[in-house]
Design a protein around this motif. Structure first.
Motif, PDB file in Angstrom:
ATOM      1  N   THR A   1      41.378  61.989  32.025  1.00  0.00           N
ATOM      2  CA  THR A   1      41.413  63.826  31.210  1.00  0.00           C
ATOM      3  C   THR A   1      40.046  64.187  32.199  1.00  0.00           C
ATOM      4  O   THR A   1      39.360  65.695  32.165  1.00  0.00           O
ATOM      5  CB  THR A   1      41.274  64.326  30.142  1.00  0.00           C
ATOM      6  OG1 THR A   1      40.348  62.687  29.057  1.00  0.00           O
ATOM      7  CG2 THR A   1      43.689  63.768  29.995  1.00  0.00           C
TER       8      THR A   1
ATOM      9  N   THR B   1      46.813  68.134  27.898  1.00  0.00           N
ATOM     10  CA  THR B   1      45.885  68.253  27.950  1.00  0.00           C
ATOM     11  C   THR B   1      45.354  70.450  27.728  1.00  0.00           C
ATOM     12  O   THR B   1      44.348  70.684  27.946  1.00  0.00           O
ATOM     13  CB  THR B   1      45.418  67.671  29.479  1.00  0.00           C
ATOM     14  OG1 THR B   1      46.027  68.853  30.476  1.00  0.00           O
ATOM     15  CG2 THR B   1      45.307  66.403  29.804  1.00  0.00           C
ATOM     16  N   GLY B   2      47.113  70.826  27.759  1.00  0.00           N
ATOM     17  CA  GLY B   2      47.130  72.103  28.230  1.00  0.00           C
ATOM     18  C   GLY B   2      45.993  72.374  29.560  1.00  0.00           C
ATOM     19  O   GLY B   2      45.599  73.795  30.022  1.00  0.00           O
ATOM     20  N   SER B   3      46.032  71.746  30.719  1.00  0.00           N
ATOM     21  CA  SER B   3      45.249  72.463  31.511  1.00  0.00           C
ATOM     22  C   SER B   3      46.535  71.873  32.785  1.00  0.00           C
ATOM     23  O   SER B   3      47.712  71.520  32.783  1.00  0.00           O
ATOM     24  CB  SER B   3      43.800  71.285  31.909  1.00  0.00           C
ATOM     25  OG  SER B   3      44.557  70.111  32.486  1.00  0.00           O
ATOM     26  N   THR B   4      46.078  72.887  34.218  1.00  0.00           N
ATOM     27  CA  THR B   4      46.493  72.710  35.276  1.00  0.00           C
ATOM     28  C   THR B   4      46.097  71.417  36.031  1.00  0.00           C
ATOM     29  O   THR B   4      46.163  71.048  37.559  1.00  0.00           O
ATOM     30  CB  THR B   4      46.647  74.111  36.323  1.00  0.00           C
ATOM     31  OG1 THR B   4      45.223  74.768  36.297  1.00  0.00           O
ATOM     32  CG2 THR B   4      47.427  74.746  35.227  1.00  0.00           C
ATOM     33  N   GLN B   5      44.804  70.505  36.100  1.00  0.00           N
ATOM     34  CA  GLN B   5      44.427  69.766  36.330  1.00  0.00           C
ATOM     35  C   GLN B   5      45.603  68.506  37.540  1.00  0.00           C
ATOM     36  O   GLN B   5      47.099  68.574  35.917  1.00  0.00           O
ATOM     37  CB  GLN B   5      43.731  68.796  35.760  1.00  0.00           C
ATOM     38  CG  GLN B   5      42.994  67.174  36.184  1.00  0.00           C
ATOM     39  CD  GLN B   5      42.215  66.202  34.695  1.00  0.00           C
ATOM     40  OE1 GLN B   5      42.231  66.822  33.632  1.00  0.00           O
ATOM     41  NE2 GLN B   5      41.802  65.280  35.167  1.00  0.00           N
ATOM     42  N   THR B   6      45.328  68.220  38.084  1.00  0.00           N
ATOM     43  CA  THR B   6      45.833  66.644  38.662  1.00  0.00           C
ATOM     44  C   THR B   6      45.540  66.034  39.411  1.00  0.00           C
ATOM     45  O   THR B   6      44.293  66.002  39.421  1.00  0.00           O
ATOM     46  CB  THR B   6      47.238  67.416  39.684  1.00  0.00           C
ATOM     47  OG1 THR B   6      48.207  66.848  39.868  1.00  0.00           O
ATOM     48  CG2 THR B   6      46.423  67.868  40.886  1.00  0.00           C
TER      49      THR B   6
ATOM     50  N   ALA C   1      48.739  65.782  32.352  1.00  0.00           N
ATOM     51  CA  ALA C   1      49.921  66.732  32.560  1.00  0.00           C
ATOM     52  C   ALA C   1      49.831  67.882  31.220  1.00  0.00           C
ATOM     53  O   ALA C   1      49.095  68.078  30.279  1.00  0.00           O
ATOM     54  CB  ALA C   1      51.270  66.561  32.265  1.00  0.00           C
ATOM     55  N   PRO C   2      50.089  68.847  31.836  1.00  0.00           N
ATOM     56  CA  PRO C   2      49.903  70.275  31.361  1.00  0.00           C
ATOM     57  C   PRO C   2      49.917  70.255  29.502  1.00  0.00           C
ATOM     58  O   PRO C   2      49.467  70.604  29.036  1.00  0.00           O
ATOM     59  CB  PRO C   2      50.634  71.827  32.147  1.00  0.00           C
ATOM     60  CG  PRO C   2      50.636  71.110  33.027  1.00  0.00           C
ATOM     61  CD  PRO C   2      50.848  69.799  33.016  1.00  0.00           C
ATOM     62  N   GLU C   3      51.874  69.472  29.107  1.00  0.00           N
ATOM     63  CA  GLU C   3      52.042  69.730  28.274  1.00  0.00           C
ATOM     64  C   GLU C   3      51.049  68.717  27.209  1.00  0.00           C
ATOM     65  O   GLU C   3      51.009  68.540  25.881  1.00  0.00           O
ATOM     66  CB  GLU C   3      53.417  68.893  28.041  1.00  0.00           C
ATOM     67  CG  GLU C   3      53.609  68.074  29.125  1.00  0.00           C
ATOM     68  CD  GLU C   3      54.598  68.013  29.800  1.00  0.00           C
ATOM     69  OE1 GLU C   3      54.671  66.585  30.673  1.00  0.00           O
ATOM     70  OE2 GLU C   3      53.535  68.549  30.611  1.00  0.00           O
TER      71      GLU C   3
END
Length: 380
Positions: free
Chosen positions: A218, A86-91, A82-84
């Protein structure tokens, strides 16, 4: 009576022994890293109702692609990336998820697809004993690497072993079983960079890691040879349901379709797992309590004269045991079973409920200092 060794068994299986965790029914069972907390009643009711509904359709084969389950698992794994966090938009999508009857079947299918005769898998004992057993069962040559001090792995250690042995697969355990040892993402990255084969990270105990510790999921983007294996047996208290799963590039699931048995996940298993995942926050609410009991043993075992190895799992490996078998038998006589995993002067104990943990520590204390070696002799 005929022994199986008298049958025309494969030569490479002769002399091997099966997985052998003792099955002894005593009041306090702390030997196989189960979640000893009961399933909440409302969750159990939902599971039962879901399974009952599935029973009405048992005249038909189950969904071969277990679509709803894969979607539920992907939704659960989305919290890892989740962005909160990892700071990324990965899913993580359902196409990246695969499931089977426990993580052992997941590992077996991986070795069936990517291992086999003429191929090898590198692992780092002491580690999960089924890794080498499944390797033998699939005809994959097991290479036993070595760990550093206090069972740690470093990027340099794994890189050196991979470059020297050139395995077709690398098995890493994060955190490691039976030692509880954490595994840094830098070690996984180094293993992937050094290897030309599949890198499998067994994260059976991921939920017991610190909340802010990044998971191996991640690292999936851009690494099509990386597989992260998980289970619902531990944190989810679902050991009896037998549900393991993985996250990887979608091509990995395509490869496993070549070796899986038809309809390998029953409709009942799928229904039960989907129902449990609907209650993931409630099911995982007990994790903090388990971690607190683990940390309690890490504090109290040294006070009893034993050396406790740091653990990110739901168990503790402790050393300084003068006679592990005698301690095991003495505890068993008190109705408590833990695990003798074959490491000299060591035993492993699962973190149970507060009452179970207290009973274990009290019984161990009652055995007296005669059962322990001086800690400085073990550590130094």
């Amino acid at each position: 009576m005929t022994a199986f060794s008298d049958l025309p068994i494969r030569d490479d299986l002769r002399g091997l022994t099966p997985y052998g965790a003792p099955q002894v029914h005593v009041p306090i069972q702390l030997n196989v890293n189960e979640n000893t907390h009961g399933i909440p009643e409302d969750v159990a009711r939902d599971v039962v109702e879901s399974v009952a509904a599935a029973v009405l359709g048992m005249n038909r084969y189950p969904d071969r692609e277990f679509t709803e389950l894969r979607e539920s698992l992907a939704g659960y794994l989305a919290a890892d990336v989740a962005p909160e966090r990892t700071g990324s938009t990965q899913t993580i999508t359902a196409e990246q998820v695969w499931a089977a009857n426990g993580s052992n079947e997941i590992l077996q299918q991986i070795l069936q697809a990517f291992g086999g005769p003429g191929r090898s898998v590198l692992g780092f004992p002491p580690t999960y004993s089924m890794h080498s057993i499944i390797a033998a069962g699939t005809g994959t040559r097991w290479i036993a690497g070595e760990r550093g001090d206090d069972y740690a792995l470093t990027p340099g250690i794994v890189t050196d072993w991979i470059e020297r042995t050139e395995p077709d697969l690398v098995f890493l355990c994060a955190p490691n079983n039976p030692t509880g040892t954490p595994l840094g993402l830098d070690v996984i990255e180094a293993a992937y960079a050094a290897s030309r084969g599949m890198v499998v990270v067994d994260e059976a105990y991921a939920e017991f890691m610190p909340d802010d510790a990044p998971r191996a999921t991640t690292l999936l983007p851009g690494r099509e040879r990386l597989i992260v294996s998980r289970t619902m047996s531990k944190a989810f208290a679902f050991a009896g349901a037998r549900l393991g799963y993985l996250a990887a590039d979608p091509a990995v699931a395509d490869a496993l379709r070549l070796v899986r048995l038809p309809y390998h996940l029953s409709a009942l298993t799928q229904a039960a797992a989907v129902a449990a995942l609907r209650h993931a926050p409630e099911m995982l609410a007990m994790v903090d309590d388990i971690r607190s009991q683990r940390d309690r043993m890490l504090r109290e075992l040294p006070a009893l004269g034993y050396s406790a190895h740091d653990s990110w799992a739901n168990f503790v490996l402790f050393g300084g045991v003068r006679d592990p078998r005698a301690v095991f038998e003495a505890l068993l006589g008190e109705g408590i079973i833990i695990r003798d995993i074959g490491i000299p002067n060591h035993l492993r104990v699962t973190a149970g409920t507060e009452a179970e943990t207290s009973a274990f520590l009290d019984a161990l204390a009652a055995l007296g200092a005669s059962q322990s070696e001086p800690v400085d002799r073990i550590l130094g």
